[in-house]
Design a protein around this motif. Sequence first.
Motif, PDB file in Angstrom:
ATOM      1  N   ASP A  16       0.833  -1.214   0.000  1.00 11.63           N
ATOM      2  CA  ASP A  16       0.000   0.000   0.000  1.00 11.63           C
ATOM      3  C   ASP A  16       0.866   1.262   0.000  1.00 11.63           C
ATOM      4  O   ASP A  16       0.564   2.242  -0.700  1.00 11.63           O
ATOM      5  N   TYR A  17       1.945   1.236   0.797  1.00 13.86           N
ATOM      6  CA  TYR A  17       2.843   2.402   0.885  1.00 13.86           C
ATOM      7  C   TYR A  17       3.495   2.669  -0.473  1.00 13.86           C
ATOM      8  O   TYR A  17       3.484   3.805  -0.975  1.00 13.86           O
ATOM      9  N   VAL A  18       4.056   1.634  -1.077  1.00 11.52           N
ATOM     10  CA  VAL A  18       4.763   1.803  -2.351  1.00 11.52           C
ATOM     11  C   VAL A  18       3.790   2.188  -3.455  1.00 11.52           C
ATOM     12  O   VAL A  18       4.089   3.040  -4.309  1.00 11.52           O
ATOM     13  N   GLU A  19       2.611   1.584  -3.447  1.00  8.94           N
ATOM     14  CA  GLU A  19       1.611   1.914  -4.467  1.00  8.94           C
ATOM     15  C   GLU A  19       1.244   3.397  -4.414  1.00  8.94           C
ATOM     16  O   GLU A  19       1.171   4.073  -5.452  1.00  8.94           O
ATOM     17  N   TYR A  25       4.263   9.625  -8.069  1.00 12.71           N
ATOM     18  CA  TYR A  25       5.429   9.826  -8.931  1.00 12.71           C
ATOM     19  C   TYR A  25       5.045   9.775 -10.409  1.00 12.71           C
ATOM     20  O   TYR A  25       5.452  10.626 -11.201  1.00 12.71           O
ATOM     21  N   PHE A  26       4.241   8.767 -10.774  1.00 17.38           N
ATOM     22  CA  PHE A  26       3.845   8.618 -12.174  1.00 17.38           C
ATOM     23  C   PHE A  26       2.626   9.469 -12.532  1.00 17.38           C
ATOM     24  O   PHE A  26       2.220   9.504 -13.691  1.00 17.38           O
ATOM     25  N   LYS A  27       2.035  10.131 -11.509  1.00 17.60           N
ATOM     26  CA  LYS A  27       0.831  10.927 -11.710  1.00 17.60           C
ATOM     27  C   LYS A  27      -0.260  10.081 -12.368  1.00 17.60           C
ATOM     28  O   LYS A  27      -0.885  10.461 -13.369  1.00 17.60           O
ATOM     29  N   GLU A  28      -0.462   8.907 -11.770  1.00 13.98           N
ATOM     30  CA  GLU A  28      -1.385   7.931 -12.323  1.00 13.98           C
ATOM     31  C   GLU A  28      -2.165   7.261 -11.187  1.00 13.98           C
ATOM     32  O   GLU A  28      -1.698   6.313 -10.559  1.00 13.98           O
ATOM     33  N   TYR A  59       3.345  -3.696 -11.767  1.00 15.10           N
ATOM     34  CA  TYR A  59       2.124  -2.907 -11.622  1.00 15.10           C
ATOM     35  C   TYR A  59       1.378  -2.800 -12.943  1.00 15.10           C
ATOM     36  O   TYR A  59       1.940  -3.082 -14.024  1.00 15.10           O
ATOM     37  N   THR A  60       0.127  -2.391 -12.848  1.00 15.09           N
ATOM     38  CA  THR A  60      -0.688  -2.142 -14.032  1.00 15.09           C
ATOM     39  C   THR A  60      -1.309  -0.759 -13.920  1.00 15.09           C
ATOM     40  O   THR A  60      -1.424  -0.190 -12.827  1.00 15.09           O
ATOM     41  N   THR A 126      14.496  11.699  -8.159  1.00 16.10           N
ATOM     42  CA  THR A 126      13.892  11.405  -6.865  1.00 16.10           C
ATOM     43  C   THR A 126      12.431  11.007  -7.051  1.00 16.10           C
ATOM     44  O   THR A 126      11.645  11.747  -7.647  1.00 16.10           O
ATOM     45  N   VAL A 127      12.064   9.832  -6.553  1.00 14.05           N
ATOM     46  CA  VAL A 127      10.689   9.366  -6.614  1.00 14.05           C
ATOM     47  C   VAL A 127       9.886   9.939  -5.450  1.00 14.05           C
ATOM     48  O   VAL A 127       8.765  10.426  -5.628  1.00 14.05           O
ATOM     49  N   ASP A 128      10.463   9.900  -4.242  1.00 16.29           N
ATOM     50  CA  ASP A 128       9.739  10.387  -3.063  1.00 16.29           C
ATOM     51  C   ASP A 128      10.700  10.701  -1.932  1.00 16.29           C
ATOM     52  O   ASP A 128      11.710  10.002  -1.759  1.00 16.29           O
ATOM     53  N   VAL A 129      10.392  11.742  -1.181  1.00 19.57           N
ATOM     54  CA  VAL A 129      11.091  12.071   0.066  1.00 19.57           C
ATOM     55  C   VAL A 129      10.077  11.984   1.192  1.00 19.57           C
ATOM     56  O   VAL A 129       9.067  12.684   1.171  1.00 19.57           O
ATOM     57  N   ASP A 130      10.329  11.102   2.157  1.00 15.39           N
ATOM     58  CA  ASP A 130       9.421  10.902   3.279  1.00 15.39           C
ATOM     59  C   ASP A 130      10.119  11.356   4.551  1.00 15.39           C
ATOM     60  O   ASP A 130      10.933  10.634   5.131  1.00 15.39           O
TER      61      ASP A 130
END
Length: 417
Positions: A16-19, A25-28, A59-60, A126-130
């Motif tokens: 769930d976190y990664v999704e 990131y992909f704006k999808e 993923y899809t 960078t994909v994400d900064v948490d």
Amino acid sequence: MSEKNIHEEPAWLTKDYVEKKLRTYFKEDSLQLKKLGVEPATAKGDNYASVMTRINVKYTTKDSKDTQAATFLLKTTFADKDPAANLLADYGVYTREMDIYEQILPHLAKMVRNEIGESRKMFAATVDVDRERDSIIFEDLSLEHYKVACRIKKLDLEHTHLVLEKLASFHAAGAVLAERNPGIFEKNYDRGFFNKHVRGYQPIMRNLLEALSRSLELNQDLKERYQKKIDRLVENIMDYGERSTSANPGDFLTLAHGDLWTTNVMFQYDGKDRPSNAILIDFQFSVWNSPAIDLHYFFSTSIQDNLRWKHQPELVQFYYYKLVESLKKLKFSRHIPSLFEFQLQFQARAFYAVFSSLIFEPCMLYTGKEEASIAQGLSPSESGIRFRDSVYHADHIKEKMVFTLPFLDQLGLLDEL
């Protein structure tokens, strides 16, 4: 500089976190994560200051019925129980690197691309900064066939020139960014390995120097010539280090990488296996200082010995001309030092080569069986002492000290400063 025998991924690293992160990131919003796999991303001895995990996903999306695969890298802090966690937190490394990836590198990359005219990739995306979890997710550069050079064999002239070229662009862009955005580096960019605020690395540096001193008992000539000097360094290492990083009037200052060694650079190669691009990674110890500290650290830890012993002034000159070229393209308005002035600035930071050569490099080249970690550098236990002694008892380190100690000594760097 930690490596654990068992790699444990964070409990919060769930599907769930990664999704959620990938959707952003992909704006999808339709992205559905079908599979998540994790594995260690660094080998033993490659990382002393963080934990790197490779994230493999499938993923899809609504626009693609076929399952897609991707790989990312997750950088996290050590567990709270690890002694490295508190030490590194005192230096502000985690907050600083998150700031750099969110607030600094996007500006620098744009300046290098649009104004210097460098079309090659400069940094990992960078994909994400948490900030809640002190973690960063990056693109996996290995997918574009980037890889780290061998830390044991070190870098030849072609690799070295490429790193210096990219470093010059990085330094030039950092100096100009500070000029355009006054105060951008005022907060939390003053805590490198040596600074006026914390001395968390002091026990590690002392412990390792004491191990070096013990190792000289095995070589009577080196013992007679250098043991007393090393013993004196044990008490003065932090004072000398702070002096070597203090700014002098007229110095050219910029954002220094702060931890520039072999495993913090990734190379891409052409069809003839020649390096075609270099990307800087790992900005935890980036600091506002002289670019000379990056040069000393890099020369001391990462280039082949022949280049270091015989060609260092030429390498400084090569870097300098690349720096000036980039500064002019960026329309830097302040004083650009002459080559003579810059060589003097490089010499004034020479003590930086002492701790890099005598303390960090032997650890970076460690191939022994003991656990290599910050905790082992700190620990007064038998295990800690055994690790530190094994670092300097390794044949390749004993052989290297035959050249390293005289090299530093002839520059007066082992005397009282």
